[in-house]
Design a protein around this motif. Sequence first.
Motif, PDB file in Angstrom:
ATOM      1  N   THR A 274       0.879  -1.176   0.000  1.00 60.10           N
ATOM      2  CA  THR A 274       0.000   0.000   0.000  1.00 60.10           C
ATOM      3  C   THR A 274       0.911   1.219   0.000  1.00 60.10           C
ATOM      4  OG1 THR A 274      -0.150  -0.293   2.400  1.00 60.10           O
ATOM      5  CG2 THR A 274      -2.044  -0.993   1.100  1.00 60.10           C
ATOM      6  N   GLU A 275       0.884   1.964  -1.072  1.00 55.68           N
ATOM      7  CA  GLU A 275       1.835   3.050  -1.274  1.00 55.68           C
ATOM      8  C   GLU A 275       1.759   4.120  -0.188  1.00 55.68           C
ATOM      9  OE1 GLU A 275       1.068   4.542  -5.126  1.00 55.68           O
ATOM     10  OE2 GLU A 275       1.646   2.699  -6.170  1.00 55.68           O
ATOM     11  N   ASN A 276       0.567   4.443   0.290  1.00 55.43           N
ATOM     12  CA  ASN A 276       0.428   5.571   1.214  1.00 55.43           C
ATOM     13  C   ASN A 276       0.982   5.278   2.601  1.00 55.43           C
ATOM     14  OD1 ASN A 276      -1.724   3.692   1.417  1.00 55.43           O
ATOM     15  ND2 ASN A 276      -2.937   5.148   2.610  1.00 55.43           N
TER      16      ASN A 276
END
Length: 208
Positions: free
Chosen positions: A64-66
Amino acid sequence: MDIIQGSIRDLEVIYDRFEKDFPPDERKDRKQIESLMLKNKYKLIIAKHSILSEVLGYAFIYETENLGLIWIDYIAINPKFQSKGYGSLLFNKVMERSNDVKGIIVEVERADHENLHIREKQKRRIDFYKRLGARRLNIAYHLPTKDGSIPLDLYFIPKQGINYLPKDVIQNKIRSVFEFIHGDVEHRNIVLNGFINDIDDEYFHIVG
């Protein structure tokens, strides 16, 4: 070692190996993994020998990039190539996938099995993670299963220079994992609510 991102076709080959590497109550069936892979955040990473072209190992990861954390759902090295440094190399390759990664979280069995042989394998696995610099998180984590849940420890392998993990980042990552990876388990929120609010900030002492 060459690292490739596997496709659904590659999963057909890896899954036979996967069934031998993980007990039935801990592994998802092929259709469930296919469904997760098609959503793009859940990836099959395959390590191949650069010269022999044999599969050294594999990992199923959730990114999950965030949040900047990589969650390793499953990871295994071909027994033929164990104790040769390939496991550490695979972890390093996974860590290098993004500059924004703070570290890797992995679920680990506790070394408490009644069978001595299995317990020794569990101890060796824990020692392996510790050699990678993993820290056990102070979380009463449970893996949701179709029949209930399994108590496991969560270990965090921080990227160099990371010595702090805020509780909201940990909580949000675990919530995301329960919703995305374990969305097929109806009672997942009951399991989650059993420990999620007790999570606190984690600090790591940097040696040297």
